[in-house]
Motif scaffolding. Structure first.
Motif, mmCIF file in Angstrom:
data_model
loop_
_atom_site.group_PDB
_atom_site.id
_atom_site.type_symbol
_atom_site.label_atom_id
_atom_site.label_comp_id
_atom_site.label_asym_id
_atom_site.label_seq_id
_atom_site.Cartn_x
_atom_site.Cartn_y
_atom_site.Cartn_z
ATOM 1 N N SER A 69 0.844 -1.183 0.000
ATOM 2 C CA SER A 69 0.000 0.000 0.000
ATOM 3 C C SER A 69 0.888 1.244 0.000
ATOM 4 C CB SER A 69 -0.940 -0.036 1.204
ATOM 5 O OG SER A 69 -1.910 0.983 1.094
ATOM 6 N N GLU B 42 -1.651 4.389 11.359
ATOM 7 C CA GLU B 42 -2.646 3.458 10.824
ATOM 8 C C GLU B 42 -4.074 3.934 11.077
ATOM 9 O OE1 GLU B 42 -0.093 2.731 12.778
ATOM 10 O OE2 GLU B 42 1.225 1.479 11.540
ATOM 11 N N HIS C 124 -6.269 -1.328 -0.255
ATOM 12 C CA HIS C 124 -5.954 -1.339 1.180
ATOM 13 C C HIS C 124 -7.183 -1.781 1.982
ATOM 14 C CE1 HIS C 124 -4.440 0.228 5.038
ATOM 15 N NE2 HIS C 124 -5.612 0.810 5.174
ATOM 16 N N SER D 182 -1.456 -5.046 5.060
ATOM 17 C CA SER D 182 -1.274 -3.892 4.190
ATOM 18 C C SER D 182 -0.113 -3.070 4.722
ATOM 19 C CB SER D 182 -2.562 -3.062 4.148
ATOM 20 O OG SER D 182 -2.410 -2.006 3.227
ATOM 21 N N ILE E 53 1.785 0.146 4.492
ATOM 22 C CA ILE E 53 1.571 1.502 3.959
ATOM 23 C C ILE E 53 2.941 2.142 3.783
ATOM 24 C CG2 ILE E 53 0.386 3.698 4.314
ATOM 25 C CD1 ILE E 53 -1.475 2.085 6.307
ATOM 26 N N ASP F 5 -2.369 -3.649 9.562
ATOM 27 C CA ASP F 5 -1.863 -2.577 8.701
ATOM 28 C C ASP F 5 -0.613 -2.030 9.367
ATOM 29 O OD1 ASP F 5 -4.160 -2.780 7.108
ATOM 30 O OD2 ASP F 5 -5.246 -1.292 8.314
ATOM 31 N N VAL G 236 2.295 1.180 8.940
ATOM 32 C CA VAL G 236 2.957 2.307 8.290
ATOM 33 C C VAL G 236 4.463 2.026 8.289
ATOM 34 C CG1 VAL G 236 3.665 4.714 8.667
ATOM 35 C CG2 VAL G 236 1.245 4.097 8.749
#
Ligand code: GDP
Length: 316
Positions: free
Chosen positions: A120, A135, A153, A168, A170, A235, A237
């Motif tokens: 992502s 997130e 995403h 995901s 990011i 998720d 980052v």
């Protein structure tokens, strides 16, 4: 022998990831677009196909039955996504859903867990209300690239809810000497090297004020692998936490190349200014640091230095 399936192997991240997985002893399979030049990927089994051919992808994934799937294929340039918004939606958005569904079907067919990683992007946050993003930051894409990545995403989260280890990652901007020249960092380092050698006099850029959180691509590939193998899908980052302007990147690159007066060599061309461009994307990767044990290893200055050095030596 564990098996992996990678889309987007001809890109910067795909090349680093395939090298790493081959070195780890993985049986690595990849989807190679028939329209693209075949990447040279020693030790990788290439399967010709188009990611938007969902039936082909599904039968391939069920047949290969991979332990890990990395979806890196994308229209990777925001600039190009403005020129081809519908193709961007199909490749960056819908194709990810086809792959998620294929992963779930492979898992159900074999009874073996499949670990799925979606590459992502910070562009899903668009023009965020606060910085750094994490997130929980609301998705507010401002370009076709970000909107399609936001859909993929969200669907990754939906499939996580259906029992797939769907992650995901990011990813904020991540660079290396393998970055193609349509990205600003490589355009700058290749340009600075050419100017240092007297082969060019200037480069033309767009928005010099845009701030991006630039990291080192192999670190981001390491995050993808850690996320695939984590106990829990989530998720994450992936970012350094520090943003710099395009202008700062230019100044650092020209200094490294030994060109002292960069202002004389950089023109601003409105053709490179985008219809909408996030002004500052900076990520808070606390969750990845805590849950994946991940951290960036390479500073901004080191990234600029390595890219300029590679471009200077390539010109020799
Ligand atoms: P992106 O963040 O994935 O779109 O990566 P890019 O490297 O293409 O762009 C990073 C930032 O640099 C964006 O804010 C662009 O608007 C800005 N930028 C400024 N001049 C240029 C240019 O000449 N080319 C590109 N690609 N980006 C530029």
């Amino acid at each position: 022998m564990p098996r992996a399936f990678i889309t987007g192997i001809s890109g910067q991240d795909g090349s680093y990831l395939s090298e790493r997985l081959v070195a780890e002893g993985y049986d690595v399979h990849a989807l190679a677009f028939s329209s693209e030049p075949t990447p040279s990927s020693p030790g990788v089994v290439l399967h010709c196909g188009d990611l938007t051919d969902i039936d082909r992808v599904r039968s391939l994934v069920v047949e290969i039955a991979p332990d890990e799937i990395y979806n890196l294929a994308a229209i990777s340039s925001v600039a190009r996504s403005w020129q081809e918004p519908d193709l961007t939606a199909r490749i960056n958005g819908l194709a990810a859903v086809g792959l998620l569904e294929s992963a779930l079907q492979a898992q159900e067919a074999t009874g073996n867990a499949v670990r799925f990683v979606q590459a992502s992007s910070a562009e899903i946050f668009g023009e965020p209300a606060h910085s750094p993003q994490d997130e929980h930051t609301p998705l507010r894409p401002v370009n076709p690239y970000g909107a399609a990545k936001a859909y993929a995403h969200l669907m990754t989260g939906v499939y996580r809810g259906r029992g797939l280890h769907a992650v995901s990652a990011i990813l904020y901007n991540h660079e290396s000497p393998r970055r193609p020249a349509q990205f600003v960092t490589r355009k700058i380092t290749a340009g600075a090297a050419a100017i240092a050698r007297g082969e060019a006099d200037s480069i033309s850029l767009g928005n010099l004020d845009a701030r991006r959180d630039w990291g080192w691509a192999p670190d981001y590939v390491d995050a993808l692998v850690r996320a695939a193998r984590a106990d829990r899908a989530d998720d994450y980052v992936i970012a350094t936490g520090q943003s710099r302007s395009v202008r700062e990147f230019v100044a650092a690159a020209f200094a490294k190349a030994g060109v002292s007066d960069w202002e004389r060599h950089v023109r601003v061309d409105p053709a490179f200014v985008r219809p909408a461009d996030p002004s500052d994307l900076t990520g808070d990767s606390s969750r990845a640091r805590k849950q994946l044990g991940w951290r960036p290893t390479t500073s901004f200055e080191e990234i600029v230095g390595r890219m300029v050095e590679a471009d200077l030596s390539q010109a020799d």
